[in-house]
Design an enzyme around this catalytic site. Structure first.
Site, PDB file in Angstrom:
ATOM      1  N   GLY A 100     -22.325  36.193  63.136  1.00 51.08           N
ATOM      2  CA  GLY A 100     -23.414  36.589  62.248  1.00 51.08           C
ATOM      3  C   GLY A 100     -23.120  36.124  60.837  1.00 51.08           C
ATOM      4  CB  CYS A 101     -24.245  37.473  57.604  1.00 55.71           C
ATOM      5  SG  CYS A 101     -24.034  37.179  55.850  1.00 55.71           S
TER       6      CYS A 101
END
Length: 178
Positions: free
Chosen positions: A11-12
């Site tokens: 993810g981020c």
């Protein structure tokens, strides 16, 4: 003993960087991009999903303090490895779950951990985390480095990064840096 590298995408990169910065044995964490087809991609290009890169972190760690396996235990506890190309509202191949190994022992450790987690049905669905060799690393722009530490009250940080930090601290209290 020499320091080692671990490269992970889940993810981020702001979320992963913030967590690993707090873990004993971690020397440094950089946010960046790898796994794509373009040299020196920009954040905007990666976010557009056209380069094939993942938002990732590169961890320099002391294996006498924290093992690669322990890094993976943290990794699998702070993101959802069962959703293909997404983490929550972050959607696209740039947010995929991936382990980019630096040697055959890391590859074997990652494969064994995924097999064990799937066998034990730790998650409600099979793990889709990619396990691939580390490729060219491109460090993200300076404003992405230590983003959560510098911007804890920014909207994404309070809504997404903060809860992951709370979960991490609860699960790994004994392994936090003092």
């Amino acid at each position: 003993m020499a320091h080692e590298l671990a490269t992970l995408a889940g993810g981020c990169f702001w979320c992963l960087e913030a967590v690993y910065d707090q873990l004993q044995g971690v020397i440094s964490v950089e946010s960046g991009y790898l796994g794509g087809q373009k040299d020196n991609p920009t954040y905007e290009e990666v976010c557009a999903g056209s380069t094939g890169h993942a938002e990732a972190i590169r961890i320099t760690f002391d294996p006498t303090v924290v093992s690669y396996r322990e890094l993976l235990e943290v990794f699998f506890s702070i993101h959802d490895p069962t959703t293909l190309n997404r983490q929550g509202h972050d959607v696209g191949t740039q947010y995929r779950s991936a382990i980019f190994y630096h040697d055959q022992l890391q590859k074997k450790t990652a494969e064994e951990m995924v097999a064990l987690l799937n066998k034990d049905r730790t998650f409600p669905a099979p793990i889709v985390t990619q396990i691939t060799p580390a490729t060219s690393w491109y460090e993200a722009e300076p404003y992405h480095q230590e983003y959560y530490a510098k911007n804890p009250y920014q909207g994404y940080c309070t809504a997404v990064v903060g809860p992951k930090m709370v979960k991490f601290r609860k699960l790994f209290l004994a392994k936090l840096k003092s």
